[in-house]
Design a protein around this motif. Structure first.
Motif, short mmCIF file in Angstrom:
data_model
loop_
_atom_site.label_atom_id
_atom_site.label_comp_id
_atom_site.label_asym_id
_atom_site.label_seq_id
_atom_site.Cartn_x
_atom_site.Cartn_y
_atom_site.Cartn_z
N ALA A 180 -0.10 7.70 -14.12
CA ALA A 180 -1.21 8.43 -13.49
C ALA A 180 -0.78 9.15 -12.22
O ALA A 180 -1.34 10.17 -11.86
N PHE A 181 0.24 8.61 -11.55
CA PHE A 181 0.64 9.17 -10.26
C PHE A 181 1.96 9.93 -10.39
O PHE A 181 2.78 9.92 -9.48
N SER A 182 2.16 10.58 -11.53
CA SER A 182 3.41 11.30 -11.76
C SER A 182 3.52 12.55 -10.90
O SER A 182 4.61 13.03 -10.66
N ASP A 183 2.41 13.08 -10.45
CA ASP A 183 2.43 14.18 -9.49
C ASP A 183 2.48 13.53 -8.10
O ASP A 183 1.64 12.68 -7.77
N ILE A 184 3.44 13.91 -7.31
CA ILE A 184 3.64 13.29 -6.00
C ILE A 184 2.38 13.38 -5.14
O ILE A 184 2.08 12.49 -4.36
N ARG A 185 1.60 14.45 -5.31
CA ARG A 185 0.37 14.58 -4.53
C ARG A 185 -0.60 13.44 -4.82
O ARG A 185 -1.26 12.93 -3.91
N ALA A 186 -0.69 13.02 -6.09
CA ALA A 186 -1.59 11.92 -6.44
C ALA A 186 -1.11 10.61 -5.83
O ALA A 186 -1.92 9.79 -5.39
N LEU A 187 0.19 10.42 -5.79
CA LEU A 187 0.74 9.21 -5.16
C LEU A 187 0.43 9.22 -3.67
O LEU A 187 0.06 8.19 -3.09
N ASP A 188 0.54 10.38 -3.05
CA ASP A 188 0.20 10.52 -1.63
C ASP A 188 -1.29 10.27 -1.42
O ASP A 188 -1.68 9.61 -0.45
N GLU A 189 -2.13 10.78 -2.32
CA GLU A 189 -3.58 10.53 -2.23
C GLU A 189 -3.87 9.04 -2.32
O GLU A 189 -4.72 8.52 -1.59
N LEU A 190 -3.18 8.36 -3.22
CA LEU A 190 -3.37 6.91 -3.36
C LEU A 190 -3.07 6.22 -2.04
O LEU A 190 -3.84 5.39 -1.57
N ARG A 191 -1.96 6.61 -1.43
CA ARG A 191 -1.55 5.99 -0.17
C ARG A 191 -2.57 6.25 0.93
O ARG A 191 -2.92 5.35 1.70
N LYS A 192 -3.10 7.47 0.99
CA LYS A 192 -4.01 7.83 2.07
C LYS A 192 -5.46 7.41 1.84
O LYS A 192 -6.14 6.98 2.76
N LEU A 193 -5.93 7.53 0.59
CA LEU A 193 -7.35 7.32 0.32
C LEU A 193 -7.70 5.92 -0.18
O LEU A 193 -8.83 5.48 -0.05
N TYR A 194 -6.73 5.23 -0.75
CA TYR A 194 -6.97 3.90 -1.32
C TYR A 194 -5.90 2.93 -0.84
O TYR A 194 -5.07 2.47 -1.62
N PRO A 195 -5.92 2.60 0.45
CA PRO A 195 -4.85 1.78 1.02
C PRO A 195 -4.72 0.40 0.38
O PRO A 195 -3.61 -0.11 0.23
N GLU A 196 -5.83 -0.19 -0.03
CA GLU A 196 -5.76 -1.52 -0.66
C GLU A 196 -5.02 -1.44 -2.00
O GLU A 196 -4.18 -2.28 -2.31
N GLN A 197 -5.31 -0.41 -2.78
CA GLN A 197 -4.64 -0.23 -4.06
C GLN A 197 -3.19 0.21 -3.85
O GLN A 197 -2.29 -0.18 -4.60
N TRP A 198 -2.96 1.01 -2.81
CA TRP A 198 -1.61 1.45 -2.50
C TRP A 198 -0.70 0.28 -2.17
O TRP A 198 0.49 0.28 -2.50
N MET A 199 -1.24 -0.74 -1.53
CA MET A 199 -0.43 -1.90 -1.13
C MET A 199 0.27 -2.54 -2.33
O MET A 199 1.39 -3.01 -2.22
#
Length: 189
Positions: free
Chosen positions: A89-108
């Motif tokens: 799902a996060f194959s586009d680097i922008r989506a991975l960055d969004e995960l890190r910024k917008l969903y910190p609990e899931q990013w952890m």
């Protein structure tokens, strides 16, 4: 049903990033949002499930690589450093960055895998050094450079890599780290 929902949400992430809604996923599946909420209480929970499944798949692929006797240590190392789940799902680097910024609990969960899941890589490197396939080097520094490079790639604004796919970025980055950029004189080999 959870897997079907996660697969539909993955399609939404690939198309829209993390700005999709529960309604977008339910429409894609032809089900009601009420049905969606019976399986996932929130969008955050759905994203967390996708991240957990992705990490589990990467761990499984890494485990399979470790046991593959048909590959050299160097091939295993290269593949282990670039392993991604199918349909990530996060194959586009922008989506991975969004995960890190917008969903910190899931990013952890993703961050933990990225920063802590290095035992097999250490084993492969030590095996490669022992069998002469790799030269002696600081393994911990190598790991920190890799992690730092991944984080830098996610800083899309600073790097300016719009639309760069994570698979391509990891492949190129690992090639730089394992092979370098120096032309090799055939007499030196």
């Amino acid at each position: 049903m959870k897997d079907r929902i996660a697969k539909a949400a993955t399609h939404e992430i690939l198309q829209r990033g993390l700005k999709f809604s529960i309604r977008d996923v339910s429409d894609r599946l032809g089900i009601s949002t009420k049905t969606m909420y019976q399986h996932f209480e929130s969008k955050e929970q759905l994203i967390g499930f996708i991240v957990e499944q992705s990490v589990l798949e990467m761990q499984e692929k890494e485990k399979e690589l470790m046991g593959d006797a048909s590959l050299s240590t160097g091939q295993k190392l290269n593949q282990a450093l670039t392993v991604l789940p199918s349909g990530f799902a996060f194959s586009d680097i922008r989506a991975l960055d969004e995960l890190r910024k917008l969903y910190p609990e899931q990013w952890m969960k993703m961050d933990h895998y990225l920063t802590q899941g290095w035992d097999n890589i250490r084993l492969l490197i030590n095996e490669g050094i022992a069998n002469g396939e790799l030269r002696q080097f600081d393994v911990e520094l190598f790991i920190q450079v890799y992690i730092g490079a991944v984080y830098r790639l996610m800083d899309v604004q600073a790097v300016g890599l719009r639309g760069l796919k994570l698979e391509k970025a990891l492949s190129d980055m690992v090639e730089f780290m394992l092979i370098g950029i120096r032309f090799v004189n055939k007499k030196e080999e």
